[in-house]
Design a protein around this motif. Structure first.
Motif, short mmCIF file in Angstrom:
data_model
loop_
_atom_site.label_atom_id
_atom_site.label_comp_id
_atom_site.label_asym_id
_atom_site.label_seq_id
_atom_site.Cartn_x
_atom_site.Cartn_y
_atom_site.Cartn_z
N GLY A 20 -14.23 -5.10 8.04
CA GLY A 20 -14.01 -4.88 9.47
C GLY A 20 -13.15 -5.97 10.08
N MET A 21 -13.47 -7.22 9.76
CA MET A 21 -12.69 -8.34 10.27
C MET A 21 -11.25 -8.27 9.77
N GLY A 22 -11.09 -7.91 8.49
CA GLY A 22 -9.74 -7.83 7.93
C GLY A 22 -8.90 -6.75 8.58
N ILE A 23 -9.51 -5.59 8.82
CA ILE A 23 -8.77 -4.50 9.46
C ILE A 23 -8.37 -4.90 10.88
N GLY A 24 -9.33 -5.50 11.62
CA GLY A 24 -9.01 -5.93 12.98
C GLY A 24 -7.92 -6.99 13.00
N ALA A 25 -7.99 -7.97 12.08
CA ALA A 25 -6.98 -9.03 12.03
C ALA A 25 -5.63 -8.48 11.61
N ALA A 26 -5.64 -7.53 10.66
CA ALA A 26 -4.38 -6.94 10.20
C ALA A 26 -3.68 -6.19 11.32
N VAL A 27 -4.46 -5.45 12.10
CA VAL A 27 -3.88 -4.72 13.23
C VAL A 27 -3.35 -5.69 14.28
N SER A 28 -4.10 -6.78 14.50
CA SER A 28 -3.72 -7.74 15.53
C SER A 28 -2.46 -8.52 15.15
N THR A 29 -2.34 -8.91 13.87
CA THR A 29 -1.22 -9.76 13.44
C THR A 29 -0.12 -8.99 12.72
N GLY A 30 -0.42 -7.78 12.26
CA GLY A 30 0.56 -7.01 11.50
C GLY A 30 0.64 -7.39 10.04
N ASP A 31 -0.32 -8.17 9.55
CA ASP A 31 -0.33 -8.63 8.16
C ASP A 31 -1.46 -7.94 7.41
N ALA A 32 -1.15 -6.90 6.64
CA ALA A 32 -2.17 -6.13 5.93
C ALA A 32 -2.84 -6.92 4.82
N ALA A 33 -2.19 -7.99 4.34
CA ALA A 33 -2.77 -8.79 3.26
C ALA A 33 -4.05 -9.50 3.70
N LEU A 34 -4.25 -9.61 5.00
CA LEU A 34 -5.45 -10.28 5.50
C LEU A 34 -6.72 -9.53 5.15
N ILE A 35 -6.62 -8.22 4.93
CA ILE A 35 -7.82 -7.44 4.60
C ILE A 35 -8.43 -7.96 3.31
N GLY A 36 -7.62 -8.10 2.28
CA GLY A 36 -8.13 -8.60 1.00
C GLY A 36 -8.62 -10.03 1.10
N ASP A 37 -7.86 -10.87 1.83
CA ASP A 37 -8.27 -12.27 1.97
C ASP A 37 -9.64 -12.39 2.65
N LEU A 38 -9.86 -11.60 3.67
CA LEU A 38 -11.11 -11.70 4.42
C LEU A 38 -12.28 -11.12 3.63
N ILE A 39 -12.04 -10.09 2.86
CA ILE A 39 -13.13 -9.57 2.02
C ILE A 39 -13.55 -10.64 1.01
N VAL A 40 -12.57 -11.27 0.37
CA VAL A 40 -12.89 -12.33 -0.58
C VAL A 40 -13.61 -13.49 0.11
#
Length: 552
Positions: free
Chosen positions: A430-450
């Motif tokens: 959830g945090m990764g999806i929200g951050a990715a939408v906010s910043t435009g960086d989809a790679a954050l989803i994987g980083d935040l899950i880890v």
């Protein structure tokens, strides 16, 4: 067992009785039962404020120190973890204490209020004691009235103790009394919330869980509203939908506004009235939400302690999953605005965010730690549920069958242990999806899950430590909250409070690293996992040796 007729809600308790007959006697009985919990809550919250005051007083030695604190507390991240930061443009120690640490006092008072009411209402009905009490000259509303009165007394005492403490430290009398009253008002508001949720389900765990969900929702609303207020745009009005927000809006030592507390008192009165109305529309022991009828035949996979443990925790896992997903999405969506607010951040603020100029990695790592603490609360509550199963008399019949003690406690720990990485994964996604939408960086989803899932061994250690307390000395189980509170203070405020490194390393959450700011330390992951397994094994062995208890 006989039940009370719901069609006679105003029937007198005796020839000259009323619906409140016996309230005083029940209140004295509750005070007797809570002779340990009462001072533990009231003095514990006061001691927590004493620690905050002492620590900040020792750290702040110059105006420059206050300026560093102001930089963090006046930022969006400071609003998320503290509040709207009234008066932080001209910061003083008392303003910092009320504006930054007051939030944790409010949450503690809310838990005190809701847990007290659930314990003395729904839990009493579930155990069968309430039915025996009601067989005497006791009015229908006496139990709930006594429970709410007890919660109010605890709230007033905390208000007086904290207000007196702050006054004794030399801070303004008016602001100190207002700060204490704001803490007590939150406790009273959530005691009233519990008065309603106690009528909905016949299970204490569900009643407490629903009230806890309301607390979580109001915390989330407050966080979003306060971040918007600090940024100067967005839905800052969300803070006014939260009882926590009402107490924060009193702005002690700045505006000294008493009138927001009238909203808290009105909310508590109205909500309690709803609780009394609902209690008159149900039978004793029943809930307004009837349990869903099950299948007449149990599935084959349900024949075992592991399946029972999963069924008992299934609703909790679903609720926590939904709450963490929504929270992650909400907080993640503020990633870019928070980074924009960190432009030219001072050194103290950089230290809070991990000591790196990479504010994005620092913020995301801090959020992973925040969610780890949240999931640790789920784990501790799961162990408290074990205690409830035992004191409610439901464990003994199970152990009278072919189910062994190690199988029973081991199954519950196994389900909770599997739930921990699942919840961290959901929160991270959830945090990764929200951050990715906010910043435009989809790679954050994987980083935040880890980054979120990496904290699993630390949460496991807290889980097994709680299990060991339950297995060896169940009356000491509440002490685990002090351990978790210490870890939270160290995790968030060690740079500000200048806590020694040795004391910081006592927290299990400080060893793995806050990915993506830090690399995940595999050695720490393995060591904490082995330690958690060893503590779990010790807990199972301790549970085999002690007698069961059948009353709280």
């Amino acid at each position: 067992m006989p039940t009370v007729d719901a069609d006679q809600p105003t029937r007198a308790a005796g020839p000259s009785g009323t619906v409140l007959t016996g309230t005083g006697t029940l209140l004295r009985f509750m005070l007797r039962r809570d002779r340990i919990r009462f001072p533990a809550w009231t003095l514990g919250l006061t001691l927590m404020m004493t620690y905050y005051s002492t620590a900040i007083g020792g750290v702040v030695q110059s105006p420059e120190d206050l300026e560093g604190l102001s930089a963090f507390s006046g930022s969006p991240a400071g609003a998320l973890f503290g509040g709207p930061g009234f008066g932080f443009d001209e910061l003083t120690i008392e303003r910092f204490l009320a504006g930054q640490y007051g939030l944790y006092m409010f949450v503690g008072a809310a838990l005190m209020g809701l847990l007290t009411v659930v314990r003395h209402t729904r839990a009493e009905e579930r155990s069968g004691r309430a039915e025996l009490v009601r067989a005497n000259a006791v009015g229908r509303h006496a139990q709930l009235t006594a429970a709410l009165t007890l919660a109010a007394v605890m709230g007033v005492l905390v208000a007086l103790l904290v207000g007196g403490l702050m006054t004794a430290l030399g801070y303004g009398v008016g602001g100190s009394l207002l700060f204490g009253a704001a803490i007590g008002a939150v406790g009273l508001a959530f005691a009233a919330v519990a008065a309603v949720t106690a009528q909905l389900s016949e299970y204490p765990r569900a009643a407490g869980g629903i009230a806890g969900a309301v607390l979580g929702a109001t915390f989330l609303l407050r966080g979003l509203g306060d971040m918007a207020a600090v940024q100067g745009n967005g839905p800052s009005w969300l803070s006014w939908l939260s009882p926590i927000g009402w107490s924060q809006q009193t702005a002690p030592y700045v505006h000294d506004r008493w009138w927001p507390l009238t909203i808290s008192l009105a909310f508590a009165a109205a909500t309690a009235a709803v609780g009394f109305t609902l209690s008159a529309r149900r039978d004793l022991g029943a809930g307004l939400i009837p349990p869903r009828p099950g299948s007449p035949r149990a599935a084959g996979w349900l024949a075992g302690p592991l399946a029972l443990a999963f069924r008992l925790q299934r609703a909790s896992l679903i609720g926590w999953s939904a709450a963490l997903l929504v929270s992650g999405l909400a907080y993640g969506s503020f990633t870019q605005p928070i980074l924009d607010g960190f432009a030219d951040a001072p050194e103290d603020l950089v230290a809070v965010m991990g000591g790196s100029q990479d504010m994005l990695a620092g913020f995301l790592g801090l959020m992973g730690l925040t969610m780890a603490f949240t999931v640790a609360i789920f784990a501790v509550l799961a162990v408290h549920a074990l205690r409830g199963e035992e004191t409610g008399g439901r464990t003994e019949p199970i152990l009278a069958t072919a189910v062994s003690r190690p199988a029973w406690i081991g199954s519950h720990l196994a389900v909770t242990a599997v739930g921990v990485p699942w919840l961290l994964l959901v929160a991270g996604a959830g945090m990764g999806i929200g951050a990715a939408v906010s910043t435009g960086d989809a790679a954050l989803i994987g980083d935040l899950i880890v980054g979120h899932v990496a904290h699993t061994p630390a949460v496991w250690f807290v889980l097994t430590a709680a299990a060991l307390l339950y297995a060896a000395a169940p009356r000491l189980l509440p002490a685990i909250w002090a351990v978790l509170g210490y870890a939270l203070i160290v995790g968030f405020f060690a740079p500000i409070l200048d806590i020694p490194a040795g004391a910081v390393h006592l927290s299990p959450f400080e060893h793995i690293g806050e990915y993506p700011l830090d690399e995940v330390r595999i050695a720490a992951v393995l060591v904490l996992t082995v330690l958690a397994a060893a503590v779990a094994r010790t807990a199972v062995a301790a549970f085999r040796r002690r007698d069961l208890t059948s009353s709280a």
